[in-house]
Design a protein around this motif. Structure first.
Motif, mmCIF file in Angstrom:
data_model
loop_
_atom_site.group_PDB
_atom_site.id
_atom_site.type_symbol
_atom_site.label_atom_id
_atom_site.label_comp_id
_atom_site.label_asym_id
_atom_site.label_seq_id
_atom_site.Cartn_x
_atom_site.Cartn_y
_atom_site.Cartn_z
ATOM 1 N N VAL B 114 30.322 73.737 32.737
ATOM 2 C CA VAL B 114 28.961 74.105 32.004
ATOM 3 C C VAL B 114 28.930 75.489 31.900
ATOM 4 C CG1 VAL B 114 26.537 73.947 32.162
ATOM 5 C CG2 VAL B 114 27.762 71.974 33.079
ATOM 6 N N LEU B 115 29.336 76.260 32.806
ATOM 7 C CA LEU B 115 29.039 77.715 32.621
ATOM 8 C C LEU B 115 30.100 78.259 31.735
ATOM 9 C CD1 LEU B 115 28.584 79.315 35.959
ATOM 10 C CD2 LEU B 115 26.883 79.626 34.026
ATOM 11 N N VAL B 119 29.098 79.913 28.131
ATOM 12 C CA VAL B 119 29.489 81.585 27.948
ATOM 13 C C VAL B 119 30.469 81.623 26.659
ATOM 14 C CG1 VAL B 119 30.738 83.198 28.967
ATOM 15 C CG2 VAL B 119 29.056 82.033 30.287
ATOM 16 N N GLU B 129 19.209 86.290 20.808
ATOM 17 C CA GLU B 129 19.683 84.952 21.032
ATOM 18 C C GLU B 129 20.928 84.736 21.905
ATOM 19 O OE1 GLU B 129 20.084 86.530 17.829
ATOM 20 O OE2 GLU B 129 17.802 86.281 17.742
ATOM 21 N N CYS B 130 20.738 83.812 22.877
ATOM 22 C CA CYS B 130 21.885 83.931 23.739
ATOM 23 C C CYS B 130 21.916 82.287 24.327
ATOM 24 C CB CYS B 130 21.695 84.645 24.861
ATOM 25 S SG CYS B 130 22.998 84.457 26.193
ATOM 26 N N PRO B 131 23.045 81.558 23.867
ATOM 27 C CA PRO B 131 23.358 80.121 24.485
ATOM 28 C C PRO B 131 22.919 79.940 25.881
ATOM 29 C CG PRO B 131 25.155 81.120 23.047
ATOM 30 C CD PRO B 131 24.462 82.288 23.257
ATOM 31 N N VAL B 132 23.304 81.068 26.758
ATOM 32 C CA VAL B 132 23.251 80.818 28.299
ATOM 33 C C VAL B 132 21.646 80.548 28.377
ATOM 34 C CG1 VAL B 132 23.229 82.135 30.581
ATOM 35 C CG2 VAL B 132 25.166 82.172 28.677
ATOM 36 N N ILE B 133 20.823 81.600 27.937
ATOM 37 C CA ILE B 133 19.109 81.731 27.862
ATOM 38 C C ILE B 133 18.863 80.172 27.477
ATOM 39 C CG2 ILE B 133 17.239 82.673 27.174
ATOM 40 C CD1 ILE B 133 18.770 84.229 29.449
ATOM 41 N N LEU B 136 19.318 77.301 29.676
ATOM 42 C CA LEU B 136 18.444 77.344 30.882
ATOM 43 C C LEU B 136 16.912 76.947 30.495
ATOM 44 C CD1 LEU B 136 19.812 80.462 32.569
ATOM 45 C CD2 LEU B 136 19.819 78.442 33.446
ATOM 46 N N ARG B 137 16.781 77.484 29.244
ATOM 47 C CA ARG B 137 15.307 76.966 28.697
ATOM 48 C C ARG B 137 15.277 75.576 28.479
ATOM 49 N NH1 ARG B 137 12.720 82.036 27.576
ATOM 50 N NH2 ARG B 137 14.279 83.095 25.971
ATOM 51 N N GLU B 138 16.352 74.925 28.064
ATOM 52 C CA GLU B 138 16.436 73.596 27.579
ATOM 53 C C GLU B 138 15.443 72.774 28.031
ATOM 54 O OE1 GLU B 138 20.411 71.714 27.573
ATOM 55 O OE2 GLU B 138 20.495 72.958 25.699
ATOM 56 N N GLU B 139 14.910 71.870 27.202
ATOM 57 C CA GLU B 139 13.902 70.787 27.703
ATOM 58 C C GLU B 139 14.728 69.622 28.287
ATOM 59 O OE1 GLU B 139 10.512 70.870 28.122
ATOM 60 O OE2 GLU B 139 10.870 73.193 27.670
ATOM 61 N N ALA B 140 14.627 69.259 29.451
ATOM 62 C CA ALA B 140 15.688 68.282 29.774
ATOM 63 C C ALA B 140 15.505 66.755 29.089
ATOM 64 C CB ALA B 140 15.586 67.967 31.177
#
Lengths: 140, 140
Positions: B114-115, B119, B129-133, B136-140
DNA sequence: CTTGAGCCTGTACCAGCTACAGACCCTAGA
DNA sequence: TCTAGGGTCTGTAGCTGGTACAGGCTCAAG
């Protein structure tokens, strides 16, 4: 529709726990160590949460699921809260964490290899001689 | 050759630590939790160790290096001390531990996947804008 | 005779929670 | 109206596997 005289239902600690799946006590712990903000209190001193707390806690939980330490989580949150986080900064933290994950995998694979090849030599019988014990006793 | 009036040099805690590479305090800790036996004491109440203590501590340290928990180490030692341990019993413990090692590896690999894939989407630029953030924010 | 090293004990600390005791507070049912 | 039950509040102890330090004793060398 009976909440027009009850105002909008507030979230208390137990509600937040249920919504996120987080342990009730862990929420207080996160507040104590400063990764969750101190929420406002009701007149009876109950913690009152809102959507942003839910999002925050979910963020933390996802980071923890990815193996980030709470210190690393604090760093991520500081970047996000700063508002001016850049992709490069976050990528740096994530890459550092990724390196430690890979190191742990390497360690465990080494262990797995030694263990499985030793266990494979076991007769599994009712005898005292055992390759696993021998390996542990071995003079370096 | 000057120890013929000094009797055989006894091992004290510091000597045992040096011989095994174990931390000085850890030896006492292992004694407290019962994986190392209480050694005899000198007249001045110093712990006095011998070769069997060295072997015992090395056994413990090797088991720890293989990721056995101290509880598992206790079980292994109980078998060995019982004198009547069988290869089958030891194999059982080792296999149980092997399973938990493999489970940890699987967890970490999932995390690694996943990481690293997240990354990899990072621009690494000076942009917010950052895909990592986002992940982490993503609505499950 | 002093100084340093070693040892002794108990205790506190680290992460990352989890759980419990003893107070409150509130609501529903009898 | 009383009561039983849930929830919440606080502080604190427990877990694993150590590590570290304070304060006191002992011992050998200089």
């Amino acid at each position: 529709m009976n909440n027009h005289h009850r105002s909008v239902k507030v979230l208390r600690r137990g509600d937040l726990a249920k919504l996120t799946g987080c342990n009730l006590e862990t929420i207080r712990y996160y507040e104590n160590i400063g990764v969750m903000p101190e929420p406002p209190r009701s007149s009876k001193n109950y913690r009152v949460y809102d959507d942003r707390h839910v999002a925050r806690l979910r963020f933390i939980m996802r980071a923890r699921e990815l193996g980030f330490t709470l210190d690393e989580v604090r760093d991520l949150l500081a970047l996000v809260d700063g508002g001016a986080q850049t992709c490069g900064e976050v990528q740096g933290l994530a890459n550092a964490h990724l390196a430690s994950v890979r190191a742990k995998i390497a360690d465990l694979k080494r262990i797995e290899h030694v263990l499985s090849s030793t266990v494979a030599q076991c007769s599994g019988d009712d005898v005292p001689e055992c390759p696993v014990i021998d390996a542990l006793r071995e003079e370096a």
